[in-house]
Design an enzyme around this catalytic site. Structure first.
Site, PDB file in Angstrom:
ATOM      1  N   GLY A  24      56.112  40.947  35.590  1.00 38.10           N
ATOM      2  CA  GLY A  24      55.011  41.656  36.244  1.00 38.10           C
ATOM      3  C   GLY A  24      55.452  43.004  36.779  1.00 38.10           C
ATOM      4  CG  HIS A  69      48.941  35.158  35.371  1.00 39.84           C
ATOM      5  ND1 HIS A  69      48.814  35.226  36.739  1.00 39.84           N
ATOM      6  CD2 HIS A  69      50.161  35.660  35.083  1.00 39.84           C
ATOM      7  CE1 HIS A  69      49.915  35.757  37.244  1.00 39.84           C
ATOM      8  NE2 HIS A  69      50.760  36.027  36.259  1.00 39.84           N
ATOM      9  CD  GLU A 117      48.618  37.495  39.662  1.00 38.70           C
ATOM     10  OE1 GLU A 117      48.146  38.282  38.824  1.00 38.70           O
ATOM     11  OE2 GLU A 117      49.770  37.622  40.144  1.00 38.70           O
ATOM     12  CD  GLU A 140      54.379  34.127  35.015  1.00 37.68           C
ATOM     13  OE1 GLU A 140      55.022  35.167  34.824  1.00 37.68           O
ATOM     14  OE2 GLU A 140      53.178  34.126  35.344  1.00 37.68           O
ATOM     15  CB  SER A 172      60.710  37.961  41.421  1.00 40.01           C
ATOM     16  OG  SER A 172      59.606  37.963  42.312  1.00 40.01           O
ATOM     17  N   GLY A 195      55.704  37.996  42.236  1.00 41.72           N
ATOM     18  CA  GLY A 195      55.449  39.146  43.106  1.00 41.72           C
ATOM     19  C   GLY A 195      56.049  39.027  44.496  1.00 41.72           C
ATOM     20  CE  LYS A 203      51.291  39.997  37.780  1.00 42.78           C
ATOM     21  NZ  LYS A 203      51.722  39.200  38.922  1.00 42.78           N
ATOM     22  CG  ASN A 225      50.823  40.066  33.609  1.00 43.85           C
ATOM     23  OD1 ASN A 225      49.842  40.777  33.391  1.00 43.85           O
ATOM     24  ND2 ASN A 225      50.783  39.001  34.401  1.00 43.85           N
TER      25      ASN A 225
HETATM   26  P1  PGA Z   1      56.244  39.415  38.889  1.00 36.64           P
HETATM   27  O1  PGA Z   1      54.968  38.777  38.109  1.00 36.64           O
HETATM   28  O2  PGA Z   1      57.291  39.716  37.853  1.00 36.64           O
HETATM   29  O3  PGA Z   1      55.716  40.650  39.559  1.00 36.64           O
HETATM   30  O4  PGA Z   1      56.718  38.387  39.842  1.00 36.64           O
HETATM   31  C1  PGA Z   1      55.128  37.924  37.035  1.00 36.64           C
HETATM   32  C2  PGA Z   1      53.781  37.496  36.506  1.00 36.64           C
HETATM   33  O5  PGA Z   1      52.876  37.267  37.308  1.00 36.64           O
HETATM   34  O6  PGA Z   1      53.586  37.366  35.286  1.00 36.64           O
END
Ligand code: PGA
Length: 250
Positions: free
Chosen positions: A233, A94, A96, A166, A212, A172, A11, A9
């Site tokens: 991500g 997601h 976010e 998630e 992560s 993140g 983003k 992903n």
């Molecule tokens: P991350 O994000 O691997 O940077 O933690 C995962 C995601 O938001 O899909």
């Protein structure tokens, strides 16, 4: 046996030239994997990515879609638009988007229905916040989000839906859920699906872990009984690192 699906992903990262470079680098590194390799890129990279991924085993996805076909929705992109250029996957709900752009369980459900009707492959995100986990509410949150996302779908449609668990606090932040916690939570999701759609459906639904994920922890996570790959991500932005995650089992 459920297939492992490893999806990046990106983003809001990478320009088209960077996307094309990434695909050129990733292609030889993942060509022999039995895992499904997906990268979910910004809208502006979709067309270039699709062109460059042709003839490879890399699948291209979007990160969101609207549930209406067309109309006065300034700035939005419909599932039909994604489908028309050959996009295969789409992330829905997601955290976010839920946090910053007013995505709700209801819009997630509408988008999911639309994606399935168009034969796009949806990756639906669910997950609890740190406060919710600490208050002992993680199970209630993720099972409710799952139930509401899938509401009104038939068994066949549920089987085609990929779920990404998630935990918001792990996205993140460098904090990963322990493999045991991630597996347990994914089992709760599977049990909820079993309650409504039966064991056969529950056993066939692909449920990823996200938050992560990196090359250093992918293997221990993805080898757990109920974790069917990951939504990645930050670590999906580097082709070498992402390839290591995809190839966790070689
Ligand atoms: P991350 O994000 O691997 O940077 O933690 C995962 C995601 O938001 O899909």
């Amino acid at each position: 046996m459920r297939k492992k699906v490893i999806a990046g992903n990106w983003k809001m990262n990478k320009l088209p030239n960077e996307a094309m470079e990434f695909i050129a680098e990733l292609t030889p590194l993942v060509k022999d994997t039995e895992n499904e390799v997906v990268i979910c890129v910004p809208y502006t990279d979709l067309f270039y990515s699709l062109m460059h991924a042709q003839g490879t085993n890399i699948k291209i996805g979007a990160q969101n879609m609207h549930y209406e076909e067309k109309g006065a929705f300034t700035g939005e992109v419909s599932g039909e638009m994604l489908k028309s250029i050959g996009v295969e996957y789409v992330i829905i709900g997601h955290s976010e988007r839920r946090a910053y752009y007013g995505e709700t369980d209801e819009t997630v459900n509408k988008k999911l229905k639309k994606a399935l009707a168009l034969e796009l492959k949806p990756i639906v995100c669910v997950g609890e916040s740190l406060e919710e986990r600490e208050a002992g509410k993680a199970k209630e949150i993720v099972t409710t989000q799952t139930k509401l996302a899938l509401e009104g779908l038939n068994n066949n449609e549920v089987e085609k839906t990929i779920i990404a668990y998630e935990p918001i606090w792990a996205i993140g932040t460098g904090k990963t859920a322990t493999k045991e916690d991630a597996n347990e939570t994914i089992k709760w999701i599977r049990e909820e699906i079993e309650k409504i759609y039966g064991k056969e459906v529950a056993d066939s639904v692909i449920i990823q872990y996200g938050g992560s994920v990196k090359s250093g922890n992918a293997k221990e996570l993805f080898e757990m009984s109920d974790i069917d790959g990951g939504l990645v991500g930050g670590a999906s932005l580097d082709s070498t690192e992402f390839a290591k995650i995809v190839n966790y089992n070689v």
